[in-house]
Design a protein around this motif. Structure first.
Motif, PDB file in Angstrom:
ATOM      1  N   VAL A  79       0.879  -1.203   0.048  1.00 35.76           N
ATOM      2  CA  VAL A  79      -0.055   0.254  -0.039  1.00 35.76           C
ATOM      3  C   VAL A  79       0.793   1.268  -0.077  1.00 35.76           C
ATOM      4  O   VAL A  79       0.673   2.250  -0.668  1.00 35.76           O
ATOM      5  CB  VAL A  79      -0.908   0.104   1.129  1.00 35.76           C
ATOM      6  N   GLU A  80       1.891   1.344   0.651  1.00 31.26           N
ATOM      7  CA  GLU A  80       2.719   2.331   0.864  1.00 31.26           C
ATOM      8  C   GLU A  80       3.395   2.566  -0.418  1.00 31.26           C
ATOM      9  O   GLU A  80       3.581   3.687  -1.246  1.00 31.26           O
ATOM     10  CB  GLU A  80       3.887   2.263   1.909  1.00 31.26           C
ATOM     11  N   MET A  81       3.918   1.530  -1.123  1.00 27.09           N
ATOM     12  CA  MET A  81       4.202   1.567  -2.363  1.00 27.09           C
ATOM     13  C   MET A  81       3.329   2.324  -3.561  1.00 27.09           C
ATOM     14  O   MET A  81       3.498   3.249  -4.369  1.00 27.09           O
ATOM     15  CB  MET A  81       4.885   0.463  -2.984  1.00 27.09           C
ATOM     16  N   LEU A  82       1.984   1.796  -3.668  1.00 29.30           N
ATOM     17  CA  LEU A  82       1.014   2.139  -4.273  1.00 29.30           C
ATOM     18  C   LEU A  82       0.559   3.842  -4.026  1.00 29.30           C
ATOM     19  O   LEU A  82       0.584   4.433  -5.079  1.00 29.30           O
ATOM     20  CB  LEU A  82      -0.262   1.226  -4.160  1.00 29.30           C
ATOM     21  N   LEU A  83       0.797   3.971  -2.829  1.00 29.74           N
ATOM     22  CA  LEU A  83       0.304   5.317  -2.539  1.00 29.74           C
ATOM     23  C   LEU A  83       1.355   6.320  -3.156  1.00 29.74           C
ATOM     24  O   LEU A  83       1.135   7.672  -3.190  1.00 29.74           O
ATOM     25  CB  LEU A  83       0.274   5.731  -1.144  1.00 29.74           C
ATOM     26  N   GLU A  84       2.727   5.856  -3.418  1.00 25.64           N
ATOM     27  CA  GLU A  84       3.708   6.947  -4.069  1.00 25.64           C
ATOM     28  C   GLU A  84       3.168   7.435  -5.293  1.00 25.64           C
ATOM     29  O   GLU A  84       3.738   8.540  -5.675  1.00 25.64           O
ATOM     30  CB  GLU A  84       4.914   6.085  -3.923  1.00 25.64           C
TER      31      GLU A  84
END
Length: 69
Positions: free
Chosen positions: A45-50
């Motif tokens: 999720v952190e990666m996708l939110l980038e």
């Protein structure tokens, strides 16, 4: 701080836990333990939110029990 609801299943074939966030494209992963699954989901999720806020394709509503005779 954001909070997402993940669906978690256990694969009979591999014995792995599989998790995904309904409607969040690309937010899925697998792991050997539930703690590892949570960590993996958080990282995904952190990666996708980038790339910016997600455009959700669906909204998690809940679960139902279905009784079949």
């Amino acid at each position: 701080m954001r909070n997402y609801t993940a669906i978690v299943e256990k694969c009979y074939d591999t014995g792995l836990y599989v998790g995904f966030i309904p409607g969040f494209p690309g937010a899925h992963t697998q792991a050997e333990t539930l703690d590892e699954l949570n960590k993996n989901l958080r990282e995904v999720v952190e990666m996708l939110l980038e790339d910016g806020e997600p455009v959700f394709e669906a909204e998690f509503v809940g679960t139902q029990n279905v009784l079949v005779a």
